[in-house]
Design a protein around this motif. Structure first.
Motif, PDB file in Angstrom:
ATOM      1  N   SER A   2     102.017  59.889  -1.490  1.00 36.65           N
ATOM      2  CA  SER A   2     102.062  57.895  -2.508  1.00 36.65           C
ATOM      3  C   SER A   2     102.471  57.211  -1.103  1.00 36.65           C
ATOM      4  CB  SER A   2     102.762  57.976  -3.041  1.00 36.65           C
ATOM      5  OG  SER A   2     102.784  56.836  -3.738  1.00 36.65           O
ATOM      6  N   PHE A   7     107.934  56.473  -6.472  1.00 38.21           N
ATOM      7  CA  PHE A   7     107.181  56.958  -7.502  1.00 38.21           C
ATOM      8  C   PHE A   7     107.381  58.820  -7.619  1.00 38.21           C
ATOM      9  CE2 PHE A   7     103.032  60.120  -7.273  1.00 38.21           C
ATOM     10  CZ  PHE A   7     102.786  59.472  -8.893  1.00 38.21           C
ATOM     11  N   TYR A  52      99.467  49.126 -11.452  1.00 40.70           N
ATOM     12  CA  TYR A  52      99.601  50.337 -12.964  1.00 40.70           C
ATOM     13  C   TYR A  52     100.182  49.831 -14.037  1.00 40.70           C
ATOM     14  CZ  TYR A  52      95.117  51.972 -10.858  1.00 40.70           C
ATOM     15  OH  TYR A  52      93.610  51.879 -10.576  1.00 40.70           O
ATOM     16  N   LYS A  53     101.233  49.813 -13.060  1.00 43.93           N
ATOM     17  CA  LYS A  53     102.902  49.978 -14.457  1.00 43.93           C
ATOM     18  C   LYS A  53     102.659  48.880 -14.812  1.00 43.93           C
ATOM     19  CE  LYS A  53     106.113  51.985 -13.410  1.00 43.93           C
ATOM     20  NZ  LYS A  53     107.495  53.207 -12.765  1.00 43.93           N
ATOM     21  N   ASN A  87     100.491  53.915 -16.997  1.00 45.10           N
ATOM     22  CA  ASN A  87     102.064  54.992 -16.573  1.00 45.10           C
ATOM     23  C   ASN A  87     100.623  55.624 -15.495  1.00 45.10           C
ATOM     24  OD1 ASN A  87     104.122  56.146 -16.131  1.00 45.10           O
ATOM     25  ND2 ASN A  87     105.022  55.578 -18.459  1.00 45.10           N
ATOM     26  N   MET A  88     100.926  56.037 -14.967  1.00 43.33           N
ATOM     27  CA  MET A  88     100.390  56.808 -13.565  1.00 43.33           C
ATOM     28  C   MET A  88     101.766  57.971 -13.759  1.00 43.33           C
ATOM     29  SD  MET A  88      97.729  57.335 -11.475  1.00 43.33           S
ATOM     30  CE  MET A  88      97.595  56.038 -10.679  1.00 43.33           C
ATOM     31  N   ARG A  89     102.780  57.737 -13.785  1.00 42.73           N
ATOM     32  CA  ARG A  89     104.280  58.671 -13.889  1.00 42.73           C
ATOM     33  C   ARG A  89     103.744  60.059 -14.607  1.00 42.73           C
ATOM     34  NH1 ARG A  89     107.830  61.034 -15.711  1.00 42.73           N
ATOM     35  NH2 ARG A  89     109.448  62.035 -14.862  1.00 42.73           N
ATOM     36  N   VAL A 106      98.190  58.714  -4.812  1.00 40.94           N
ATOM     37  CA  VAL A 106      98.490  57.846  -5.721  1.00 40.94           C
ATOM     38  C   VAL A 106      99.098  56.806  -4.813  1.00 40.94           C
ATOM     39  CG1 VAL A 106      99.603  56.891  -7.710  1.00 40.94           C
ATOM     40  CG2 VAL A 106      99.404  59.436  -7.922  1.00 40.94           C
ATOM     41  N   SER A 159     108.749  50.079  -4.180  1.00 40.69           N
ATOM     42  CA  SER A 159     109.636  50.971  -5.313  1.00 40.69           C
ATOM     43  C   SER A 159     111.033  51.040  -4.415  1.00 40.69           C
ATOM     44  CB  SER A 159     108.905  52.290  -5.153  1.00 40.69           C
ATOM     45  OG  SER A 159     109.137  53.476  -3.947  1.00 40.69           O
ATOM     46  N   GLU A 172     104.415  54.758  -2.347  1.00 43.45           N
ATOM     47  CA  GLU A 172     106.273  54.397  -2.772  1.00 43.45           C
ATOM     48  C   GLU A 172     106.333  55.209  -3.482  1.00 43.45           C
ATOM     49  OE1 GLU A 172     104.021  52.489  -5.862  1.00 43.45           O
ATOM     50  OE2 GLU A 172     102.819  51.065  -5.230  1.00 43.45           O
ATOM     51  N   ASP A 176     101.134  53.019  -8.339  1.00 41.16           N
ATOM     52  CA  ASP A 176     102.079  53.085  -9.965  1.00 41.16           C
ATOM     53  C   ASP A 176     102.166  51.634  -9.462  1.00 41.16           C
ATOM     54  OD1 ASP A 176     102.965  54.608 -11.059  1.00 41.16           O
ATOM     55  OD2 ASP A 176     104.897  54.014 -10.472  1.00 41.16           O
TER      56      ASP A 176
END
Length: 521
Positions: A231, A236, A206-207, A212-214, A200, A263, A233, A203
């Motif tokens: 990731s 994430f 997209y947010k 919502n990737m999570r 990923v 992040s 990030e 994240d």
């Protein structure tokens, strides 16, 4: 030095068409690809599937390093295509992990796609005309990018209108537009990989655009047996750590630049010095190769860093990325990707816990067949190793350095291609024409050309045009041979004109001193 190598090229051409049952289309491309897979399986996969594992590696837990197939066998097939994934399983180690770069569609479905900008890996630009409303502009890693992005298309649009293409333009395009784009769940159900690695990359991006990737990743963990999630990030990874469970390893990925993790607002450089903090969230890290073996500006290896040992000391597994047979690698490896892998898994005195590669069959060979080969008790035979103009891959042909290093590298026999000078001195030189093996055209001897029809129709400067004193002149220097220089693949440029020319009498004396006898002339 000359070595036995397996050369791998692109697969033969295939007729256009998608895989039957995956996006429609025809043309028989799927059957042809399946046949090719079968043929290549006979050539390579038999060895990969039955690989010999040394009893212990210097990985964190002593296990064999993991082969991670980036988008499958993406060095040949389009990244993340059905046949890239399938062929990776056929031609690589049986526990190979298949890597899927997860992107999100407009309706929040995860797909396997190497790049967030579909212009770089699909036929979107051909399907949708330039300036079409589907073309968009987003800021990616701080840089405005124009193209076609997955979050502007629904899954249905993507799978019915778009096809995958090779993302590296120097690789074959013969499999372009044959394969549709797989959702993550399609990837699991159709390919059935023994090990799934989800990466990923963005994240937060997209947010910022309402996706919502999570939530998506957490939702599929119930149905897809994901072994690894990576990731760049760290936030994430922390957000899913409690939901991932013990069966899924979280891996923090360091990028190939030294920007900040959006992040955490910490630089990747500072995070690399705080591995114990990363260990509180992740079980491993992934770094570009240069974090472990730095490279000079002129593409030579520097001494290795302590990054692998530091990660292991912190209790982290460490994976290395950016491996591919067709990338420019440091000259120290003589364009041999096997040698590069070995420096990361055995020859460097340490071992990474896995390698991310576009050519998983080569990584499988390195890990299963060549790592700790000399320590094996198996009888490998004793083939006679004969140099070709000395160590001519590393130094100019037939020079003192070439011969010295051929012996150092383990040659049983050193060779001498005999030529004669104007004054009758026998010398070792790979070509009778000095234009091939020296810089003679840049010296005062450049005017001593002649035409010898029995040798060649065009003028040359031959060894018998110069005396030994002329050839020994300080202005005349040897020149390293580069058979693939047309493709800008030069050998060992630091040593292009190093070494001394060798008389045959000196060659015999040197060989007798080393071997005790003359073996080959």
């Amino acid at each position: 030095p000359a070595r036995v190598r397996v050369l791998r090229g692109n697969l033969p051409g295939m007729r256009s068409g998608r895989v039957p049952g995956r996006g429609g289309g025809g043309g028989g491309g799927g059957e042809t690809a399946a046949l090719l897979c079968g043929l290549l399986l006979l050539l390579g996969a038999a060895d990969a599937q039955g690989i010999r594992r040394p009893s212990s590696y210097k990985t964190l837990r002593g296990d064999a390093p993991l082969v991670i197939a980036k988008g499958g066998f993406s060095g040949v097939f389009p990244d993340s295509s059905y046949y890239a994934f399938s062929f990776a399983l056929l031609a690589s180690a049986p526990d190979t992990s298949l890597w899927c770069d997860v992107q999100l569609t407009k309706d929040g479905v995860g797909i396997c796609l190497r790049d967030i900008n579909m212009s770089n890996c699909t036929n979107a630009a051909q399907v949708y005309p330039v300036k079409n409303k589907k073309e968009a502009k987003y800021v990616i890693d701080g840089v405005p990018k124009t193209g076609y992005f997955s979050l502007d298309f629904t899954l249905s649009e993507i799978q019915t209108t778009l096809s995958l293409t090779q993302g590296i333009y120097s690789r074959t395009e013969r499999f372009d537009t044959m394969y549709s784009i797989l959702s993550v769940t399609d990837f699991q159900s159709n390919v059935k990989p023994p090990s799934v690695w989800l990466n990923v990359q963005r994240d937060i991006f997209y947010k910022q655009h309402g996706l919502n990737m999570r939530s998506y990743i957490v939702s599929i963990l119930k149905s897809v047996p994901v072994k690894y999630i990576s990731s760049p990030e760290l936030g994430f990874l922390k957000s899913i750590s409690k939901r991932a469970g013990r069966r899924t390893k979280l891996v923090f990925r360091f990028p190939d630049n030294f920007l900040s993790d959006p992040s955490t607002n910490q630089t990747y450089s500072s995070l690399s010095k705080n591995l114990t903090f990363i260990k509180t969230i992740a079980s491993g890290i992934m770094v570009p190769k240069i974090y472990i073996w730095p490279v000079t500006n002129d593409n030579y290896l520097q001494p290795p860093t302590s990054f692998v040992q530091d990660a292991h000391s912190a209790g982290l597994e460490i994976y290395a990325s950016d491996f591919a047979n067709d990338r420019i690698i440091p000259y120290n490896y003589s364009y041999d990707p096997l040698q590069e892998y070995l420096s990361f898994i055995s020859d460097g005195g340490f071992s990474v816990d896995g390698v991310l590669t576009d050519y998983p069959i080569t990584a499988s060979e390195a890990i299963g067949c060549f790592a700790d080969l000399n320590a094996s008790k198996a009888d490998h035979g004793k083939p006679l190793i004969i140099s070709h103009n000395g160590a001519s891959g590393d130094y100019p042909d037939c020079t003192d350095l070439a011969y010295q290093n051929a012996i150092k590298d383990g040659a049983d026999v050193i060779d001498c291609a005999l030529q004669v000078t104007k004054d009758g001195v026998l010398i070792c030189m790979s070509s009778i024409n000095l234009l091939d093996t020296t810089n003679v055209q840049m010296t005062p001897f450049s005017s001593r050309t002649s035409v010898v029809p029995e040798i060649r129709d065009t003028p040359g400067i031959f060894t018998f045009n110069l005396t030994w004193n002329d050839i020994s002149d300080s202005s005349l220097k040897p020149k390293i041979s580069s058979p693939l220089s047309t493709y800008y693949l030069v050998r060992n440029p630091r040593y292009t004109n190093t070494g001394k020319f060798v008389k045959f009498s000196d060659f015999l004396e040197y060989e007798c001193r080393i071997y005790g006898e003359v073996i080959r002339i």
